[in-house]
Design a protein around this motif. Structure first.
Motif, short mmCIF file in Angstrom:
data_model
loop_
_atom_site.label_atom_id
_atom_site.label_comp_id
_atom_site.label_asym_id
_atom_site.label_seq_id
_atom_site.Cartn_x
_atom_site.Cartn_y
_atom_site.Cartn_z
N VAL A 199 0.84 -1.21 0.00
CA VAL A 199 0.00 0.00 0.00
C VAL A 199 0.87 1.25 0.00
N ASP A 200 0.28 2.37 -0.41
CA ASP A 200 0.94 3.66 -0.31
C ASP A 200 0.80 4.19 1.11
N SER A 201 1.61 5.19 1.42
CA SER A 201 1.61 5.77 2.77
C SER A 201 1.32 7.26 2.72
N ALA A 202 1.13 7.82 3.90
CA ALA A 202 0.94 9.27 4.03
C ALA A 202 1.52 9.71 5.36
N VAL A 203 2.04 10.92 5.40
CA VAL A 203 2.54 11.50 6.65
C VAL A 203 1.48 12.45 7.17
N VAL A 204 1.02 12.16 8.38
CA VAL A 204 -0.03 12.97 9.00
C VAL A 204 0.58 13.75 10.16
N GLN A 205 0.18 15.01 10.28
CA GLN A 205 0.69 15.84 11.37
C GLN A 205 -0.46 16.29 12.27
N PHE A 206 -0.22 16.15 13.57
CA PHE A 206 -1.18 16.54 14.59
C PHE A 206 -0.56 17.70 15.38
N SER A 207 -1.17 18.88 15.30
CA SER A 207 -0.64 20.07 15.97
C SER A 207 -1.61 20.52 17.05
N GLN A 208 -1.10 20.78 18.25
CA GLN A 208 -1.95 21.19 19.37
C GLN A 208 -2.76 22.43 19.03
N HIS A 209 -4.00 22.46 19.55
CA HIS A 209 -4.81 23.67 19.46
C HIS A 209 -5.39 23.96 20.85
N GLU A 210 -5.94 25.13 21.01
CA GLU A 210 -6.48 25.55 22.32
C GLU A 210 -7.97 25.79 22.22
N ARG A 211 -8.69 24.78 21.76
CA ARG A 211 -10.14 24.92 21.70
C ARG A 211 -10.77 24.37 22.97
N ILE A 212 -12.07 24.20 22.98
CA ILE A 212 -12.79 23.75 24.17
C ILE A 212 -12.25 22.42 24.69
N LYS A 213 -12.09 22.34 26.00
CA LYS A 213 -11.60 21.12 26.63
C LYS A 213 -12.57 20.68 27.71
N VAL A 214 -12.72 19.38 27.88
CA VAL A 214 -13.57 18.85 28.94
C VAL A 214 -12.77 18.76 30.23
N ASN A 215 -13.46 18.52 31.34
CA ASN A 215 -12.76 18.53 32.63
C ASN A 215 -12.09 17.19 32.96
#
Length: 289
Positions: A199-215
């Motif tokens: 199969v082919d591959s992909a590079v995925v990037q996850f960057s922090q954000h400051e949206r709504i957060k649960v407790n």
């Protein structure tokens, strides 16, 4: 310094140590130096520490070490330790840990690395067969890393940016989008690996954000995973099984203004948060009683 990510250098190392890629460990060695350098550059590891999972023979490790203050790499295959000592001998800022990443104390490790180096990111060419468990471990860690840049099977990559009601939308989609901005940054052909995967591959990037957060992130993630436990079942049936209380499950659905026959894949992130907040309120009420 010889660049590891080339056909000639990869073959040289494999022949020197009489190595064959192990399917059981999902080993495929990347041989295109331009792609490896691009991944390392986008990992945003300058002036910080990078955690790598599955360094293989060190192609990506080498490029990361040339940019980061420190590289901490988890390698499960004992036979690769001598290989890495040889291929990365020109670099002194690399620490190899012979351990299954899924068994490591990640929260303590990230906390310690942050105290020493400030920024902590993850960058890896993930073994296809354990991509999902690795990402669940990263997402559920109490010590959130600043950025995750990982290569994975293209079909798996599609799930992270999946939209509501699509076939790829699942618990991992909700959890990753809750924590991070998600983007596919590089597409990688199967032809630049030794051996070549199917199969082919992909590079995925996850960057922090400051949206709504649960407790309580742990409880929220547990609820989300429970809602998707059996995809064909309605949200009510999955919730009833998770809560062991059909009346409470129906109340949470009603209070969230959802239809009784709705399924988890029809809910967006905001609706999951609303559902969780109702659940959290009920939990606290029961505790007071």
């Amino acid at each position: 310094m010889k660049i590891i990510a080339s056909v000639a250098r990869t073959n040289e190392i494999l022949e020197k140590f009489d190595l064959r890629a192990k399917k059981g460990y999902g080993q495929n060695f990347l041989t295109d130096g331009r792609i490896v350098e691009n991944i390392a550059e986008k990992a945003d590891c300058q002036d910080g520490c990078v955690i790598e999972i599955g360094p293989g023979i060190g192609a990506l490790t080498q490029m990361l070490a040339l940019r980061a203050k420190h590289v901490l790499a988890y390698e499960i295959d004992t036979k690769l330790l001598d290989v890495l000592a040889y291929s990365l001998s020109d670099l002194d800022n690399i620490e190899i840990i012979n351990e299954d990443f899924l068994n490591c104390d990640l929260a303590t490790t990230v906390k310690d690395l942050r105290a020493r180096y400030g920024k902590v990111v993850v960058c890896a060419n993930l073994p296809y067969y354990i991509t999902t468990p690795i990402l669940f471990k990263l997402f559920e860690c109490e010590q959130q890393v600043d950025k995750i840049t990982v290569m994975m099977q293209k079909e798996v990559a599609d799930r992270f940016s999946a939209k509501v009601n699509s076939k790829d939308y699942n618990a991992l989609s909700v959890m990753s989008q809750y924590l991070y901005d998600v983007k596919t940054i590089i597409k990688v052909s199967r032809n630049v690996f030794n051996p070549k995967p199917n199969v082919d591959s992909a590079v995925v990037q996850f960057s922090q954000h400051e949206r709504i957060k649960v407790n309580d992130q742990k409880a929220f993630f547990a609820l989300v995973k429970a809602c998707f436990k059996q995809r064909r079942k309605t949200l009510y049936n999955n919730l009833r099984e998770y809560l062991q209380d059909g009346e409470l499950a129906q109340k949470l659905i009603n209070d969230s203004d959802l239809m009784s026959n709705v399924r988890a894949q029809e809910l967006d992130l905001k609706q999951f948060i609303q559902l969780y907040e109702g659940y959290d309120h009920e939990r606290k009420s029961l505790c007071k009683d």
